[in-house]
Each structure stands twice: as C-alpha cells, then as structure tokens.
Design a protein around this motif. Structure first.
Motif, mmCIF file in Angstrom:
data_model
loop_
_atom_site.group_PDB
_atom_site.id
_atom_site.type_symbol
_atom_site.label_atom_id
_atom_site.label_comp_id
_atom_site.label_asym_id
_atom_site.label_seq_id
_atom_site.Cartn_x
_atom_site.Cartn_y
_atom_site.Cartn_z
ATOM 1 N N TYR A 136 0.848 -1.182 0.000
ATOM 2 C CA TYR A 136 0.000 0.000 0.000
ATOM 3 C C TYR A 136 0.889 1.238 0.000
ATOM 4 O O TYR A 136 1.991 1.234 0.548
ATOM 5 N N GLN B 195 -3.352 11.419 3.746
ATOM 6 C CA GLN B 195 -4.356 10.637 3.038
ATOM 7 C C GLN B 195 -4.426 9.223 3.620
ATOM 8 O O GLN B 195 -3.591 8.831 4.440
ATOM 9 N N GLY B 196 -5.427 8.483 3.192
ATOM 10 C CA GLY B 196 -5.540 7.084 3.564
ATOM 11 C C GLY B 196 -4.619 6.219 2.735
ATOM 12 O O GLY B 196 -3.847 6.716 1.911
ATOM 13 N N LEU B 197 -4.686 4.913 2.958
ATOM 14 C CA LEU B 197 -3.833 3.983 2.232
ATOM 15 C C LEU B 197 -4.506 3.568 0.929
ATOM 16 O O LEU B 197 -5.713 3.336 0.878
ATOM 17 N N PHE C 86 0.379 -5.350 9.124
ATOM 18 C CA PHE C 86 1.170 -4.382 8.377
ATOM 19 C C PHE C 86 2.586 -4.295 8.919
ATOM 20 O O PHE C 86 2.835 -4.462 10.119
ATOM 21 N N TYR D 138 -13.086 -2.606 9.384
ATOM 22 C CA TYR D 138 -11.954 -2.642 10.315
ATOM 23 C C TYR D 138 -11.651 -1.227 10.798
ATOM 24 O O TYR D 138 -11.797 -0.262 10.053
ATOM 25 N N TYR E 294 -8.325 0.825 12.432
ATOM 26 C CA TYR E 294 -6.904 0.815 12.730
ATOM 27 C C TYR E 294 -6.513 2.146 13.368
ATOM 28 O O TYR E 294 -7.134 3.173 13.128
ATOM 29 N N GLN F 180 -2.886 4.496 13.556
ATOM 30 C CA GLN F 180 -1.549 4.621 12.979
ATOM 31 C C GLN F 180 -0.734 5.580 13.816
ATOM 32 O O GLN F 180 -1.094 6.750 13.973
ATOM 33 N N LEU G 119 0.288 0.202 11.099
ATOM 34 C CA LEU G 119 -1.134 0.229 11.473
ATOM 35 C C LEU G 119 -1.418 -0.927 12.426
ATOM 36 O O LEU G 119 -0.993 -2.057 12.183
ATOM 37 N N PHE H 50 -7.927 5.021 11.049
ATOM 38 C CA PHE H 50 -8.400 4.668 9.716
ATOM 39 C C PHE H 50 -9.442 3.567 9.799
ATOM 40 O O PHE H 50 -9.288 2.595 10.541
ATOM 41 N N TYR I 181 -10.016 -1.587 1.627
ATOM 42 C CA TYR I 181 -10.198 -0.246 1.068
ATOM 43 C C TYR I 181 -10.296 0.736 2.226
ATOM 44 O O TYR I 181 -11.139 0.559 3.112
ATOM 45 N N PHE I 182 -9.463 1.753 2.194
ATOM 46 C CA PHE I 182 -9.305 2.631 3.349
ATOM 47 C C PHE I 182 -10.016 3.966 3.176
ATOM 48 O O PHE I 182 -10.086 4.510 2.065
ATOM 49 N N GLY I 183 -10.502 4.477 4.300
ATOM 50 C CA GLY I 183 -10.997 5.831 4.345
ATOM 51 C C GLY I 183 -9.856 6.821 4.505
ATOM 52 O O GLY I 183 -8.703 6.431 4.642
ATOM 53 N N PRO I 184 -10.175 8.134 4.516
ATOM 54 C CA PRO I 184 -9.140 9.170 4.553
ATOM 55 C C PRO I 184 -8.544 9.410 5.929
ATOM 56 O O PRO I 184 -7.530 10.099 6.040
#
Lengths: 114, 113
Positions: free
Chosen positions: A36, A42-44, A104, B33, B35, B37, B43, B90, B103-106
């Motif tokens: 990723y 920003q997000g991943l 991760f 999910y 997470y 960071q 994460l 996230f 698929y990740f959010g911002p």
C-alpha cells in the motif's frame, strides 16, 4: 501468526534512480501479500497484491514486486523514481482465518530528490 | 460512489472526554476494520466486524468500543480519552471472500491533551 518486516524506515533516491523497498514476511500458510502507498494526510491506497497467480506482480504507477518463497521476500521496485512517488509505503500480509485481517509492516518513507 | 467516508477529519479532545469516530461505506462490503496509525509503528488493528451485528477485538482494543448495527456504518467509540489515544484512525472495508485487499478511508486525526 503472520508478520512483516520492512527494512529501512527511510529511503532516499534521486529522481530517475531505481526504487527498492524491502519486505520480508513470515507466514504459516501460503501468503497473500500487499503493498500500500500513503501520500501525506491521506488514507492507504493499494499498489499491488500477490495472490499466488504469478510471482512477478505489476501494480499502479509503474511499481512491481516479486514474490520469492525461498527468501520469504516481496520487495517493491520501480525502475525510475519520480518526485510524485514520495510517500510512505506499507507491506502487509493477510492473516490466516476467515476475518481477512491484515498485518502491516512499520512502513518505509520514500524521499525523492532532484 | 463515495467509498469509505470518515468524520470528523480532525478533533482535539481533553483528557477524560468521550467521542465517536464515524465510518460509513457505500460499497456493501461485509467486512469493516478500525486501525490506528502511530509514527514508526505501522497500522494496528483495534476492532473489526465481519457483518452487521458481529464485532471482535483486534490487537489494541483497550479504551475503545464498536458497534455494527448496519452494513454501512461502523462507529468507533472512545470513552475517557487518554493522551495515549492521540493517533490517526483509519477505517477500512473488504467484500466477503477473495480478493482480500482492504479499502481505506481518509482517516481521522485525533489529539488528546
């Protein structure tokens, strides 16, 4: 349990130079592996994934990664770095089980200089 | 499609306050999910859900709670905020079965002072 190790928390390359970001994994089952990218604030975003179909995986933005079972590695490469590649890159492995959890690595920040 | 949306984008909390981080998806994905960071740590999974009404703890669940009453929403609740919860949060989603990428959010940047 699955785990991922990313060697080098920071990597700096010149624009046009080869990019090599290292990822080694530990998995008790045939692994599903991911790279990723995270741009600032920003997000991943998924770059590419290995799902056992082919050992050389091509992703977006000219990146590719090669799965080497004998070395338990999944290193990310790009032949020629661009300034826009500056970001943080995360390697991840899918955990065994039905919840499809990902483990991760700690990430590698790529700096691209002129 | 908006994909995965998270609100708020930023928040500052005082120690001991509570808040809910919102996560909504319009992709009809079963799996969701949360997470956190932290710099140099990658994460860490807080909680996850494999469908409406089903949640489970991840690696770092202490100090957090979740609920999943609908497919679309997966809010994360912080009770009695502590400085150790300062982080970027996230939300991610995944359809059932393969493929396995998320698929990740911002993200939501939270500071507890």
């Amino acid at each position: 349990a699955q785990s991922v190790t990313q060697l080098g928390s920071h990597v700096s390359v010149s624009e046009g130079a080869l990019v090599l970001l290292r990822c080694n994994y530990s998995s008790s089952v045939p692994p599903y592996l991911f790279w990723y990218v995270q741009y600032p604030n920003q997000g991943l975003q998924l770059l590419l994934k290995y799902t056992s179909a082919a050992t050389l995986v091509k992703g977006i933005n000219g990146f590719e990664a090669e799965f080497k079972k004998s070395e338990t590695s999944f290193h990310l490469t790009k032949p020629s770095a661009h300034m826009s590649d500056a970001a943080e890159y995360f390697c991840a492995v899918k955990e065994a089980g039905t919840a499809s959890k990902l483990t991760f690595g700690t990430g590698t920040r790529l700096q691209v200089t002129l | 499609n908006a994909g995965v949306t998270q609100t708020p984008k930023f928040r500052i909390l005082k120690i001991g306050q509570s808040m809910t981080l919102q996560c909504t998806q319009d992709m009809n994905h079963n799996y969701m999910y949360w997470y956190r960071q932290d710099p140099g740590m990658g994460l860490k999974l807080i909680y996850y859900s494999v469908g409406a009404g089903i949640t489970d703890k991840g690696e770092v669940p202490n100090g957090y709670n979740v609920s999943r009453s609908t497919t679309e929403d997966f809010p994360l609740r912080l009770e009695l905020a502590a400085p150790s919860q300062t982080s970027v949060y996230f939300c991610a989603t995944k359809p059932g079965g393969a493929p396995y990428e998320q698929y990740f959010g911002p993200g939501t940047r939270l500071t507890v002072t």
